[in-house]
Design an enzyme around this catalytic site. Structure first.
Site, mmCIF file in Angstrom:
data_model
loop_
_atom_site.group_PDB
_atom_site.id
_atom_site.type_symbol
_atom_site.label_atom_id
_atom_site.label_comp_id
_atom_site.label_asym_id
_atom_site.label_seq_id
_atom_site.Cartn_x
_atom_site.Cartn_y
_atom_site.Cartn_z
ATOM 1 C CB CYS A 109 -0.753 -0.011 1.233
ATOM 2 S SG CYS A 109 -1.785 1.324 1.590
ATOM 3 C CB CYS B 127 -0.517 2.563 4.237
ATOM 4 S SG CYS B 127 -2.339 1.836 2.996
ATOM 5 C CG ASP B 128 2.970 1.275 4.935
ATOM 6 O OD1 ASP B 128 2.516 1.550 5.744
ATOM 7 O OD2 ASP B 128 2.884 -0.233 4.261
#
Length: 301
Positions: A130, A133-134
């Protein structure tokens, strides 16, 4: 008899339980794996509104604790099917049946993996599924994205705004994703396409240090020094056992719009398992709330 039976203990499922309990309904969350789902493997979550930083496991345990304190019941069992008896939906597991007035499917998805050495060991330490997300953890560093669809292209574009260098690795000569994104990526100086190539190994002791890439044209291997690799080669929904109960799309996702209503009255879908554009913690939580309130309306008449 439960008012709301929730299949899946991820963010969507646990949020549904919280909203269901607050509405005075008797709920149960049935989870066959780990409560929290995929987010539990994330060392840091920094894109959830109101929470600057939290580990994925802590985020999940806080949700579960909140749901249980409100009165939600839990069961660690693998669901094998749903039997529709009109006003009652019976959730079936290997050893038990759970009669419910309504059901929320929150089964999530699993990311398709490359299946290369060290991929599982370094997940959360440079291997990610992701970018949204990261990606911020890799600001100013060199990373690689693996995949050729729209998700991979979007990930590469997102990462190019923060990372020093983004390698986009695809096993074919042409991308399957949107041509407009490909053209935008071509204009970026810090994005490099590596086509007709596959990742053969991920190298690193404590974290990702480099990739071993194989050229399908020459048959030769070469190294890419990167701090992170974002794998975007598809998501796999786990809805096969519900195919005779609710309608699925061609990829196996449950057909349900933003109202979370499926083709079967009394059965709702929340989170990544349903057809949707954006799959994030915030949208999973939103789906959980929407589905729970929809189930309450259904129960009321």
């Amino acid at each position: 008899m439960y008012d709301i039976g929730i299949i899946g203990g991820g963010t969507a499922g646990m949020t549904a339980a919280i909203y269901g309990q607050r509405a005075g309904k008797k709920t149960i969350i049935i989870e066959g794996g780990v409560f929290g789902g995929q987010i539990t493997s994330s060392p840091n979550v920094e894109n959830y509104p109101g929470i600057a930083s939290v580990s994925g496991s802590e985020f999940s345990m806080n949700l579960l604790d909140q749901a249980v304190k409100l009165g939600a019941e839990t069961a660690m069992e693998q669901v094998t099917g749903i039997r529709d008896e009109g006003s009652v939906k019976v959730i079936e597991t290997a050893g038990k049946e759970y009669p419910c007035r309504s059901v929320i499917l929150a089964t999530g998805v699993t990311h398709r993996h490359l299946g290369v050495p060290n991929e599982e060991r370094l997940t959360g330490a440079g291997v990610s599924y992701c970018a949204t997300c990261d990606g911020m953890f890799f600001r100013g560093r060199d990373v690689a994205v693996v995949g050729g669809g729209s998700t991979a292209l979007q990930d590469a574009e997102f990462l190019s705004n923060y990372c020093r260098k983004v390698y986009l690795i695809h096993r074919r000569d042409e991308f399957r994703g949107e041509d407009s994104i490909v053209k935008r990526l071509e204009s970026k100086e810090n994005v490099e396409f590596i086509l007709s190539a596959t990742v053969r190994d991920i190298i690193g002791d404590q974290a990702v240090e480099r990739l071993i890439v194989n050229s399908k044209k020459t048959g030769k291997e070469f190294k890419l020094d990167v701090s992170g690799v974002f794998i975007a080669v598809g998501q796999i929904p786990k809805n096969e056992i519900f195919a005779d109960v609710v309608k699925l799309d061609a990829d196996g996702f449950i057909l349900a719009a933003e109202d979370c209503i499926t083709s079967r009255p009394g059965i709702f879908a929340a989170g990544d398992c349903r057809t949707k554009e954006v799959r994030q913690l915030t949208t999973a939580a939103a789906d959980g709330a929407v589905a729970a309130l929809a189930a309450c309306r259904y129960i009321a008449g």
